[in-house]
Design an enzyme around this catalytic site. Structure first.
Site, PDB file in Angstrom:
ATOM      1  N   TYR A  12       0.821  -1.222   0.000  1.00 53.96           N
ATOM      2  CA  TYR A  12       0.000   0.000   0.000  1.00 53.96           C
ATOM      3  C   TYR A  12       0.854   1.271   0.000  1.00 53.96           C
ATOM      4  O   TYR A  12       0.347   2.355  -0.244  1.00 53.96           O
ATOM      5  CB  TYR A  12      -0.940   0.030   1.215  1.00 53.96           C
ATOM      6  CG  TYR A  12      -1.966  -1.099   1.247  1.00 53.96           C
ATOM      7  CD1 TYR A  12      -2.117  -1.963   0.168  1.00 53.96           C
ATOM      8  CD2 TYR A  12      -2.783  -1.298   2.349  1.00 53.96           C
ATOM      9  CE1 TYR A  12      -3.039  -2.992   0.201  1.00 53.96           C
ATOM     10  CE2 TYR A  12      -3.712  -2.323   2.380  1.00 53.96           C
ATOM     11  CZ  TYR A  12      -3.829  -3.167   1.306  1.00 53.96           C
ATOM     12  OH  TYR A  12      -4.745  -4.190   1.336  1.00 53.96           O
ATOM     13  N   LYS A  25       3.997 -15.357   2.813  1.00 53.71           N
ATOM     14  CA  LYS A  25       3.868 -16.159   1.596  1.00 53.71           C
ATOM     15  C   LYS A  25       5.301 -16.476   1.158  1.00 53.71           C
ATOM     16  O   LYS A  25       5.757 -16.145   0.058  1.00 53.71           O
ATOM     17  CB  LYS A  25       3.095 -15.355   0.538  1.00 53.71           C
ATOM     18  CG  LYS A  25       2.718 -16.127  -0.699  1.00 53.71           C
ATOM     19  CD  LYS A  25       1.604 -17.142  -0.469  1.00 53.71           C
ATOM     20  CE  LYS A  25       1.294 -17.893  -1.753  1.00 53.71           C
ATOM     21  NZ  LYS A  25       0.404 -19.042  -1.550  1.00 53.71           N
ATOM     22  N   ASP A  79      -2.492 -18.150   2.613  1.00 54.97           N
ATOM     23  CA  ASP A  79      -3.679 -18.854   2.091  1.00 54.97           C
ATOM     24  C   ASP A  79      -4.185 -19.877   3.114  1.00 54.97           C
ATOM     25  O   ASP A  79      -5.380 -19.987   3.370  1.00 54.97           O
ATOM     26  CB  ASP A  79      -3.398 -19.500   0.718  1.00 54.97           C
ATOM     27  CG  ASP A  79      -2.018 -20.140   0.629  1.00 54.97           C
ATOM     28  OD1 ASP A  79      -1.218 -19.979   1.569  1.00 54.97           O
ATOM     29  OD2 ASP A  79      -1.739 -20.812  -0.376  1.00 54.97           O
ATOM     30  N   ASP A 135      -4.753  -6.632   6.383  1.00 57.62           N
ATOM     31  CA  ASP A 135      -5.990  -5.942   6.009  1.00 57.62           C
ATOM     32  C   ASP A 135      -7.086  -6.981   5.769  1.00 57.62           C
ATOM     33  O   ASP A 135      -8.204  -6.899   6.299  1.00 57.62           O
ATOM     34  CB  ASP A 135      -5.702  -5.128   4.726  1.00 57.62           C
ATOM     35  CG  ASP A 135      -6.858  -4.221   4.339  1.00 57.62           C
ATOM     36  OD1 ASP A 135      -7.802  -4.092   5.131  1.00 57.62           O
ATOM     37  OD2 ASP A 135      -6.805  -3.648   3.237  1.00 57.62           O
ATOM     38  N   ASP A 168     -10.200  -8.382   8.625  1.00 60.53           N
ATOM     39  CA  ASP A 168     -11.631  -8.275   8.311  1.00 60.53           C
ATOM     40  C   ASP A 168     -12.306  -9.641   8.368  1.00 60.53           C
ATOM     41  O   ASP A 168     -13.447  -9.763   8.819  1.00 60.53           O
ATOM     42  CB  ASP A 168     -11.838  -7.643   6.925  1.00 60.53           C
ATOM     43  CG  ASP A 168     -11.981  -6.128   7.027  1.00 60.53           C
ATOM     44  OD1 ASP A 168     -11.685  -5.573   8.103  1.00 60.53           O
ATOM     45  OD2 ASP A 168     -12.393  -5.490   6.040  1.00 60.53           O
TER      46      ASP A 168
END
Ligand code: NAD
Length: 360
Positions: free
Chosen positions: A146, A195, A227, A251, A255
Site C-alpha cells: 500500500y 507467503k 492462504d 488488512d 476483516d
C-alpha cells in the site's frame, strides 16, 4: 498513576460511545487510585465544521503530548454529508490518516473475540463456534504494497500497472517485537503469516521474525502461509493467539476475523508506535444511521479503553477488571440493539455503560 489521555469523540455515535468509555475509566481511576486527565480535541467532521479542516496542528500537538489517545469514530453519511463534497484531503478520513502518520503508528492491533454468550451471531458451524476464540491480529500499517512505488503505463502498446511490495528488516523487526511483547501479555503464542514459498519480502519477514523470537523463549512461534491462514481462520479459529503479518495480508485477514465474531459493536482496536503510545478506537465507523439516538453499542470502545490500560499503561489488573465486567453484563443477558436476541434485555448506550461500570 497519573495519565493524560487525549480524547477524540469525533462524529456520529462517537461522542455517545466515548462518553461511556470515559465513565468506565473514571470508575477504574476511583477504584485503583489512578488519576486520568482528559484533553478533549476535535478531529474529523466536527473539526471541519469548527476549523475548516479535519485535523489541526493543535490537535496533533495535544495528541503527541498525551500518554495515549482514546477515539470514537469519525465521518458521516458518505452520500449525503456535505463533508464528502470537499476535496479528498479535506474530508474527515484524511484527518485520521494524517494523525496516524504524525504519531508514527505502524502497528495495528485488532482483537477478534467470540464471546460464548454471543456465539449465535457467529456465521461458522456450531461445532466450531462452540469452542469460542480469542485472537489478536497484529497488522503492519505503514509499509508493504500500500506504500510501495506504483505506476500505470503503456508497455509495448499494453496498459500495465505495477505495485511494489517492499519491507526492510527494521520495519519487520519493530512489528515483530510488538507482536511478541503483546503475546507475553496473552497466551504466549505467535503465528507469523507470510507467503514465503513465493515472495522475497516474506522470506526476509520470516528470517527477521525468527531472530526476534530468540529474545522471547517463553513464546511459541509458528509460521503459516497466508492462504492456509485464511482457511484456518474459518476451520479452527481457536488455535490462534497473536497473528502477526504485513499490511495487505493483515488488512484482509483482520476483516475475515472480525466477520466471524458476527458483531461489529464488540470489536476493539489499537494502533501503536515504537513506544507504549497508542491510539485506541472501536473497529466500527460513526454509524450515522443510529447517531444521537442513544442506541449504539459502547462495548467496542470500552474494550478499546481496556486495551489502552493494558498496552499503554501496563495496568493489566485494571484491564482484566473491565473485560470481566463486560463478560458479566453479557452473562446477565443485557444487550444493545445490535447484539439483541430473543429473551435478552434491551438497554440503551448509556444504560450499558452504567451497568458495566456498576460491575467494577
Ligand atoms: P459503520 O461501521 O459506521 O456502520 C455499519 C453498520 O454497523 C451500521 O448499520 C451501524 O449502525 C452499525 N454499527 C457500527 N458501529 C456500531 C455500534 N457501536 N453499535 C451499534 N451498531 C453499530 O460503517 P459505515 O456506515 O460504512 O460508515 C459510516 C461512516 O463511518 C463513514 O463516514 C465511514 O467513512 C466512517 N468510518 C470511520 C471509521 C473510523 O473512525 N475509524 C471506521 C470505519 C468507517
Amino acid at each position: 498513576m497519573k495519565k493524560n489521555i487525549a480524547v477524540i469523540k469525533g462524529d456520529g455515535i462517537g461522542p455517545e460511545i466515548v462518553t461511556e468509555a470515559m465513565k468506565i475509566l473514571d470508575k477504574i481511576a476511583e477504584k485503583y487510585g489512578h488519576e486520568f486527565e482528559y484533553d478533549q480535541v476535535l478531529m474529523g467532521g466536527c473539526s471541519i465544521d469548527e476549523y475548516g479542516e479535519p485535523l489541526t496542528d493543535d490537535t496533533i500537538a495535544r495528541c503527541k503530548a498525551a500518554d495515549a489517545v482514546l477515539m470514537g469514530s469519525i465521518g458521516g453519511n458518505t452520500t449525503t454529508s456535505p463533508w464528502y463534497k470537499l476535496p479528498p484531503n479535506l474530508r474527515p478520513e484524511a484527518g485520521l490518516l494524517k494523525l496516524r502518520k504524525e504519531l508514527g503508528l505502524f502497528a495495528n492491533l485488532r482483537p477478534a473475540v467470540l464471546y460464548s454468550q454471543l456465539s449465535g451471531a457467529c456465521p461458522l458451524k456450531e461445532e466450531i463456534s462452540a469452542k469460542g476464540f480469542d485472537m489478536l491480529i497484529m497488522r503492519e500499517l505503514t509499509g508493504g504494497l500500500y506504500f510501495g512505488e506504483r505506476k500505470t503505463e503503456e508497455v509495448d502498446g499494453v496498459m500495465t500497472a505495477v505495485d511494489t511490495l517492499s519491507y526492510n528488516e527494521n520495519e519487520i523487526r519493530r512489528i515483530a517485537v510488538k507482536a511478541f511483547d503483546v503475546a507475553m501479555k496473552r497466551r504466549k503464542k505467535v503465528t507469523s503469516v507470510d507467503k514465503a514459498n513465493v515472495l522475497d519480502s516474506s522470506r526476509l519477514w520470516r528470517k527477521v521474525v525468527e531472530e526476534v523470537a530468540k529474545d522471547y523463549p517463553e513464546v511459541t512461534l509458528e509460521h503459516m502461509l497466508v492462504d492456509n491462514s485464511a482457511m484456518q481462520l474459518v476451520k479452527e479459529p481457536a488455535q490462534f493467539d497473536v497473528m502477526v503479518t504485513e499490511n495487505m495480508f493483515g488488512d484482509i485477514l483482520s476483516d475475515e476475523a472480525s466477520m466471524i465474531t458476527g458483531s461489529i459493536g464488540m470489536l476493539a482496536s489499537a494502533s501503536m508506535n515504537e513506544t507504549k503510545f497508542g491510539l485506541y478506537e472501536p473497529s466500527g465507523g460513526s454509524a450515522p444511521d443510529i447517531a444521537g439516538q442513544n442506541k449504539a453499542n459502547p462495548i467496542a470502545t470500552i474494550l478499546s479503553a481496556a486495551m489502552m490500560l493494558r498496552y499503554s499503561f501496563d495496568m493489566n489488573e485494571e484491564a482484566d477488571a473491565v473485560e470481566n465486567a463486560v463478560n458479566a453484563v453479557l452473562d446477565e443477558g443485557i444487550r444493545t440493539g445490535d447484539i439483541m436476541s430473543e429473551g435478552m434485555k434491551l438497554v440503551s448506550c448509556s444504560e450499558m455503560g452504567d451497568i458495566i461500570a456498576s460491575k467494577l
